[in-house]
Design a protein around this motif. Sequence first.
Motif, PDB file in Angstrom:
ATOM      1  N   PHE A 125      -0.887  -4.692 -11.386  1.00 58.10           N
ATOM      2  CA  PHE A 125      -1.427  -5.841 -10.651  1.00 58.10           C
ATOM      3  C   PHE A 125      -1.484  -5.457  -9.173  1.00 58.10           C
ATOM      4  O   PHE A 125      -0.453  -5.151  -8.578  1.00 58.10           O
ATOM      5  CB  PHE A 125      -0.534  -7.068 -10.818  1.00 58.10           C
ATOM      6  N   MET A 126      -2.660  -5.496  -8.589  1.00 57.41           N
ATOM      7  CA  MET A 126      -2.832  -5.022  -7.224  1.00 57.41           C
ATOM      8  C   MET A 126      -3.178  -6.187  -6.304  1.00 57.41           C
ATOM      9  O   MET A 126      -4.094  -6.959  -6.575  1.00 57.41           O
ATOM     10  CB  MET A 126      -3.950  -3.961  -7.182  1.00 57.41           C
ATOM     11  N   GLY A 127      -2.446  -6.313  -5.210  1.00 57.98           N
ATOM     12  CA  GLY A 127      -2.758  -7.335  -4.207  1.00 57.98           C
ATOM     13  C   GLY A 127      -1.803  -8.488  -4.254  1.00 57.98           C
ATOM     14  O   GLY A 127      -0.747  -8.468  -3.628  1.00 57.98           O
ATOM     15  N   PHE A 149       2.643  -6.025  -3.519  1.00 53.56           N
ATOM     16  CA  PHE A 149       3.246  -7.351  -3.398  1.00 53.56           C
ATOM     17  C   PHE A 149       4.449  -7.426  -4.319  1.00 53.56           C
ATOM     18  O   PHE A 149       4.670  -6.559  -5.167  1.00 53.56           O
ATOM     19  CB  PHE A 149       2.244  -8.461  -3.732  1.00 53.56           C
ATOM     20  N   ARG A 150       5.246  -8.453  -4.110  1.00 54.26           N
ATOM     21  CA  ARG A 150       6.427  -8.665  -4.938  1.00 54.26           C
ATOM     22  C   ARG A 150       6.618 -10.158  -5.142  1.00 54.26           C
ATOM     23  O   ARG A 150       6.035 -10.968  -4.427  1.00 54.26           O
ATOM     24  CB  ARG A 150       7.676  -8.058  -4.283  1.00 54.26           C
ATOM     25  N   ILE A 151       7.417 -10.511  -6.116  1.00 58.89           N
ATOM     26  CA  ILE A 151       7.772 -11.901  -6.378  1.00 58.89           C
ATOM     27  C   ILE A 151       9.264 -12.041  -6.093  1.00 58.89           C
ATOM     28  O   ILE A 151      10.086 -11.588  -6.895  1.00 58.89           O
ATOM     29  CB  ILE A 151       7.463 -12.324  -7.826  1.00 58.89           C
ATOM     30  N   PRO A 152       9.644 -12.613  -4.942  1.00 60.08           N
ATOM     31  CA  PRO A 152      11.074 -12.722  -4.625  1.00 60.08           C
ATOM     32  C   PRO A 152      11.837 -13.464  -5.711  1.00 60.08           C
ATOM     33  O   PRO A 152      11.385 -14.484  -6.227  1.00 60.08           O
ATOM     34  CB  PRO A 152      11.080 -13.525  -3.308  1.00 60.08           C
ATOM     35  N   GLY A 153      12.977 -12.904  -6.091  1.00 57.78           N
ATOM     36  CA  GLY A 153      13.821 -13.529  -7.086  1.00 57.78           C
ATOM     37  C   GLY A 153      13.430 -13.254  -8.521  1.00 57.78           C
ATOM     38  O   GLY A 153      14.096 -13.725  -9.450  1.00 57.78           O
ATOM     39  N   ASP A 157       8.864  -4.475 -11.887  1.00 55.98           N
ATOM     40  CA  ASP A 157       8.656  -3.194 -11.216  1.00 55.98           C
ATOM     41  C   ASP A 157       7.650  -3.418 -10.095  1.00 55.98           C
ATOM     42  O   ASP A 157       6.573  -3.986 -10.324  1.00 55.98           O
ATOM     43  CB  ASP A 157       8.109  -2.150 -12.196  1.00 55.98           C
ATOM     44  N   CYS A 158       7.995  -2.973  -8.881  1.00 51.91           N
ATOM     45  CA  CYS A 158       7.117  -3.186  -7.725  1.00 51.91           C
ATOM     46  C   CYS A 158       7.050  -1.916  -6.885  1.00 51.91           C
ATOM     47  O   CYS A 158       8.041  -1.186  -6.757  1.00 51.91           O
ATOM     48  CB  CYS A 158       7.637  -4.302  -6.823  1.00 51.91           C
ATOM     49  N   VAL A 159       5.891  -1.689  -6.282  1.00 53.89           N
ATOM     50  CA  VAL A 159       5.741  -0.662  -5.257  1.00 53.89           C
ATOM     51  C   VAL A 159       5.065  -1.330  -4.068  1.00 53.89           C
ATOM     52  O   VAL A 159       3.968  -1.880  -4.203  1.00 53.89           O
ATOM     53  CB  VAL A 159       4.896   0.536  -5.740  1.00 53.89           C
ATOM     54  N   VAL A 160       5.748  -1.317  -2.927  1.00 49.61           N
ATOM     55  CA  VAL A 160       5.218  -1.974  -1.733  1.00 49.61           C
ATOM     56  C   VAL A 160       5.359  -1.056  -0.527  1.00 49.61           C
ATOM     57  O   VAL A 160       6.221  -0.173  -0.493  1.00 49.61           O
ATOM     58  CB  VAL A 160       5.934  -3.311  -1.445  1.00 49.61           C
ATOM     59  N   SER A 161       4.518  -1.308   0.463  1.00 45.99           N
ATOM     60  CA  SER A 161       4.688  -0.669   1.765  1.00 45.99           C
ATOM     61  C   SER A 161       5.891  -1.303   2.448  1.00 45.99           C
ATOM     62  O   SER A 161       6.293  -2.428   2.116  1.00 45.99           O
ATOM     63  CB  SER A 161       3.430  -0.865   2.604  1.00 45.99           C
ATOM     64  N   ASP A 162       6.484  -0.605   3.398  1.00 44.46           N
ATOM     65  CA  ASP A 162       7.628  -1.163   4.130  1.00 44.46           C
ATOM     66  C   ASP A 162       7.111  -2.154   5.167  1.00 44.46           C
ATOM     67  O   ASP A 162       7.080  -1.878   6.370  1.00 44.46           O
ATOM     68  CB  ASP A 162       8.441  -0.049   4.786  1.00 44.46           C
ATOM     69  N   ASN A 163       6.708  -3.323   4.676  1.00 47.51           N
ATOM     70  CA  ASN A 163       6.036  -4.303   5.521  1.00 47.51           C
ATOM     71  C   ASN A 163       6.924  -4.839   6.629  1.00 47.51           C
ATOM     72  O   ASN A 163       6.462  -5.060   7.755  1.00 47.51           O
ATOM     73  CB  ASN A 163       5.530  -5.455   4.649  1.00 47.51           C
ATOM     74  N   GLN A 164       8.182  -5.066   6.326  1.00 47.14           N
ATOM     75  CA  GLN A 164       9.067  -5.606   7.357  1.00 47.14           C
ATOM     76  C   GLN A 164       9.265  -4.585   8.475  1.00 47.14           C
ATOM     77  O   GLN A 164       9.244  -4.934   9.662  1.00 47.14           O
ATOM     78  CB  GLN A 164      10.412  -6.026   6.767  1.00 47.14           C
ATOM     79  N   ASP A 165       9.437  -3.331   8.112  1.00 44.81           N
ATOM     80  CA  ASP A 165       9.558  -2.287   9.128  1.00 44.81           C
ATOM     81  C   ASP A 165       8.278  -2.174   9.942  1.00 44.81           C
ATOM     82  O   ASP A 165       8.323  -1.962  11.164  1.00 44.81           O
ATOM     83  CB  ASP A 165       9.868  -0.943   8.472  1.00 44.81           C
TER      84      ASP A 165
END
Length: 332
Positions: A125-127, A149-153, A157-165
Amino acid sequence: MGKPVRMADIAERLGISVVSVSKALAGKPGVSEEMRARVVALARQMGYEGTKLHCELGGTGNIGVLVSDRFFSENAFYANLYRALALESGSRGFGCMIEIVSLEAERERALPSLLTGHRADGLIFMGCFDEGYLRAVSAGGVPCLLLDFRIPGAAWDCVVSDNQDGGYSLTRHLLDRGIREIGFVGSVLATSSIMDRFLGFQQALRTAGVPWREDWLLEDRDGDGSFLPLRLPAQLPQAFLCSCDEAAFYLVQTLRDAGRRVPENMAVCGYDDHRFATLAAPHLTTYHVETGRMAEAAVERLTERLRQADAPPVIQIIPGRLVVRESSGGPV
């Protein structure tokens, strides 16, 4: 850990084409049974990752990619990310098929044809997608992974960019230049990525003891994910950090229409380091997202999930890097 074995490595050892190796592993016609047996044997010996999928599970040999139309039609970044997925999948011996999911299908939990037609062994699932739709599709029994993207809680399996950084690094860059009045362009509830970038932005401000003004948060998209015309506040800050390069591109145009010049009157930062970063005039300071590494991690994790369906979920965060250009007063 060494590099994964590619079909090209098998083909070179046997002196045949990559196409022949692909056909042999997928069980397709076009190679003799003797050659098929040699290819399968060598693939197993070399530890080729796709061997179990192609030869033992009787799979399709395809990875499916689902993307919501509300993001794919408006965001060129995802076309680039899909290209990286297709290249990475091909290097590992898998086909890569994309299906664009309409907003109506997502709302009605209509299952994608990649699943109902048994055309893919695993889905990416992309986006961003509604969690109810994700659960409806995953109930179909194929391994699934969330990309960008991720679903908190929730356990996915997720792959995300280090968005907070990324949000932190861009804001820190502006603060280091002596800028204290900084706004944010982005609908923070639209996606987890935008939310995380905003959190990094807030972290940098709070760490520096810089106050935040609510009227300097500009919405950039509607509830369906389509970009909105930007509405500037009555009093402008010294700089804006934007949720993506495309939003920054539109902001530069909006500021120009209002008689403001970038970076002389206003510093602007984007995010992604995709084509809008250099289409904008001036070119955008931004945070480079490693799409190739994200695609590599996503395909690798999905193939691991195909081999071990009951493995615990993993969230992989891929670091990016700050890219300083003219829009924040950087080098020309």
